[in-house]
Design a protein around this motif. Structure first.
Motif, PDB file in Angstrom:
ATOM      1  N   UNK A   1     -27.675  17.897 -12.178  1.00 41.97           N
ATOM      2  CA  UNK A   1     -27.694  18.543 -10.867  1.00 41.97           C
ATOM      3  C   UNK A   1     -27.246  17.623  -9.741  1.00 41.97           C
ATOM      4  N   UNK A   2     -27.111  16.343 -10.003  1.00 39.75           N
ATOM      5  CA  UNK A   2     -26.658  15.411  -8.970  1.00 39.75           C
ATOM      6  C   UNK A   2     -25.176  15.671  -8.695  1.00 39.75           C
ATOM      7  N   UNK A   3     -24.832  16.123  -7.486  1.00 42.65           N
ATOM      8  CA  UNK A   3     -23.442  16.494  -7.223  1.00 42.65           C
ATOM      9  C   UNK A   3     -22.455  15.322  -7.245  1.00 42.65           C
ATOM     10  N   UNK A   4     -22.938  14.108  -7.090  1.00 38.72           N
ATOM     11  CA  UNK A   4     -22.049  12.956  -7.076  1.00 38.72           C
ATOM     12  C   UNK A   4     -22.159  12.088  -8.325  1.00 38.72           C
ATOM     13  N   UNK A   5     -22.963  12.525  -9.289  1.00 36.25           N
ATOM     14  CA  UNK A   5     -23.096  11.777 -10.539  1.00 36.25           C
ATOM     15  C   UNK A   5     -23.693  10.401 -10.335  1.00 36.25           C
ATOM     16  N   UNK A   6     -24.626  10.294  -9.403  1.00 36.79           N
ATOM     17  CA  UNK A   6     -25.204   8.977  -9.069  1.00 36.79           C
ATOM     18  C   UNK A   6     -26.369   8.581  -9.965  1.00 36.79           C
ATOM     19  N   UNK A   7     -26.856   9.497 -10.780  1.00 30.84           N
ATOM     20  CA  UNK A   7     -28.014   9.212 -11.639  1.00 30.84           C
ATOM     21  C   UNK A   7     -27.549   9.127 -13.088  1.00 30.84           C
TER      22      UNK A   7
END
Length: 63
Positions: free
Chosen positions: A54-60
């Motif tokens: 669900x992280x829109x920026x793929x930060x996790x």
């Protein structure tokens, strides 16, 4: 245990992860993401996967 990693340079602190896993992530008073835990129990891997997806920026990520 599953290790949780956040790329704070990519994070825009939209709060999706904090809504999904408030004991692991939160938005601080300064509006930035805070990581409260660096590991989660193995039985929460599905929860973490949802936060990652669900992280829109793929930060996790996890390891």
């Amino acid at each position: 245990m599953v290790e949780v990693k956040v790329d704070f340079a990519r994070c825009d602190a939209n709060g999706t992860c904090a809504a999904l896993m408030p004991d692991v992530f939160r938005i601080g008073g300064d509006g930035l993401l805070e990581q409260l835990k660096t590991d989660v129990e193995d039985d929460r891997a599905d929860e973490l996967e949802e936060a990652i997806l669900c992280c829109p920026l793929g930060a996790i990520s996890r390891s």
